[in-house]
Design a protein around this motif. Sequence first.
Motif, mmCIF file in Angstrom:
data_model
loop_
_atom_site.group_PDB
_atom_site.id
_atom_site.type_symbol
_atom_site.label_atom_id
_atom_site.label_comp_id
_atom_site.label_asym_id
_atom_site.label_seq_id
_atom_site.Cartn_x
_atom_site.Cartn_y
_atom_site.Cartn_z
ATOM 1 N N SER A 161 29.606 31.915 -9.158
ATOM 2 C CA SER A 161 29.118 32.000 -10.535
ATOM 3 C C SER A 161 29.927 33.026 -11.330
ATOM 4 N N LEU B 156 23.993 29.886 -11.295
ATOM 5 C CA LEU B 156 22.722 29.852 -10.565
ATOM 6 C C LEU B 156 21.928 28.581 -10.894
ATOM 7 N N LEU C 160 26.956 35.894 -7.664
ATOM 8 C CA LEU C 160 26.854 36.265 -9.086
ATOM 9 C C LEU C 160 27.347 37.693 -9.307
ATOM 10 N N THR D 111 20.315 33.116 -16.566
ATOM 11 C CA THR D 111 20.175 33.501 -15.154
ATOM 12 C C THR D 111 18.691 33.649 -14.814
ATOM 13 N N ALA E 14 21.256 33.661 -3.115
ATOM 14 C CA ALA E 14 22.054 34.208 -4.223
ATOM 15 C C ALA E 14 22.490 35.617 -3.860
#
Lengths: 273, 307
Positions: free
Chosen positions: A71, A126, A147, A157, A174
């Motif tokens: 990302s 995401l 991220l 987000t 994540a």
Amino acid sequence: MVNQKKVDLILNKRDIKLTKKRCSNYRIRILEISQKVSALHLGGSFSCTEILDILFNKIMTKIEKKLFILSKGHASILQYVILESQKTLSKFQVNNYCKKKGFLGVHPDRGNPGINASTGSLGHGLAMATGIALAERKTSNRIFVVLSDGELQEGSTWEAIISIGALKLNNLVAIIDNNNLQSLEKMNESHPNMYPIEEKIKSFGWNALSCNGHNSSQLFKIINQKKENKPLAIIAKTTKGYPLSMFKDPIWHYRSPNNEQYLKAIKELKNEK
Amino acid sequence: MRNKFAELIYKNGKKNNDIYLIAADISPAGSIKKFREEHPERFINVGVAEQVMIGISAGLAMRGKKPFAYTIAAFSLYRPFEMIRDDLCYQNLPVTIVGMGAGTIYSNLGGTHMTQEDISIAKSIPNMKIISPADSLELESSINYCLKNKKGPIYLRIGKSGEKNFTKESKQKWIFGKIRNIVNGNKIAIITYGPIIKLAFEVKKKFKNKSNNFSIYSCHTLKPLDKDGIKKILKKYKYVIILEDHSEINSLCSDIKNIAFDNRNKTKILSFSLKDKFFHTYENQEDMLNLHGISVEKIFNKMISLK
């Protein structure tokens, strides 16, 4: 949900040594490229080197690599050199990064070998990973997305964080590269209330854990721990430009070193090895 | 059209497990409720969160699914614009963005709920396709096309309530990218798209015994535009009237005028598009269109002044 396979939680000594060597080589390769093309994000690539290294070399399956989303697209130079080391991209292709003959740009483009999503504008990855995780719900594949902490300032987000929690997508991991430094200034100065990050994400139905983002063993253990019925966020505490102190200043967000700085950096990295 | 859309999603979703409906807090009208009950895993309500609606759709399309991102037109396109541009258009992913109640349909809800410039905006993005069906029949053909589409996003601009099936008598099939003759006459062509086709029929009716002079065309595919089809129409008719529930900027009217100019065509073109203005009138769509210079009366009067 599919049962989780039995996985190792500990990197052995040999693995740790190899991991360090690989990360050092990736950084050296990026520095090499920086002497031919000035358009690259050095600091933010160095901060997530251990994260991407462990994912690509020790965690993700062949299929999971096809589901991975970077990302924070500005670290794509790091993904390119990792893909080069895994022969997904050739040396020739990486050498032509941002060159007329090449097809690799500063940000990743979907369709290029090993690249699954075109990112670059922050706050997109995401949500796309959410869609992938939904589509992969009945498989045992995990969806990894990396991220930047700056992306936590994007409303989109949080839209994704809320949705992922509500949908209980426990196949999604994540990893937030929390280097606390953006183009302009430090996040704890511009957005002090962003901390603690873990609590905010947890409150939306996630499991959220912190670790030292340059410690591959810690990353490995957290990523491979027993899966809960919740999505997992890892707040990886990192340093921009790591391990080189000279790249800690925000000006290194998007800048290449001159020859003198380059030689100094290479020397330091080689000593680290 | 909203209920027909729901019915089509339900009908197709029953046999096709790849169909996902990603809704942003829009009331589950008609059969949408049934689809949700029977396939809860494929109905995702993201809530009032349009950016993630598009991102999720992109991710699903990456894995070969057939997502429909669905909410009121203004929110389906404007709020998540960058996600549409980057996630869908730039990556060329087959996602259908359904903009319900487009144009001035939601006049009484005010400017925040209208889309005077949606086609203009959607048209500017490379890889985007735009379909605006005139009625439920055209909507069905459009959905069938969307389900077969394998590359690139589609902005499907639809109406809201109980439009009559104006295209029922057409002798031409609905083909993606082809302008379609709905009724055939020989002197004047009215080119339109979307539910505003109703006005075209009313104007035609007002001409009583001369109404046989009128052709009505549904230009349901606005991108890619059927340039050859339009060229032929410009050649064939002395007068071409363009009627649209959309701003005059980057509209069908400007596209047709460009085609006429490029081909040195001398056909007299009259256009009825929305003005580049926000109006604050809330009683009904008719009032709103009237302020924009669009009404049966106004079109009629302008036409009888033609020589």
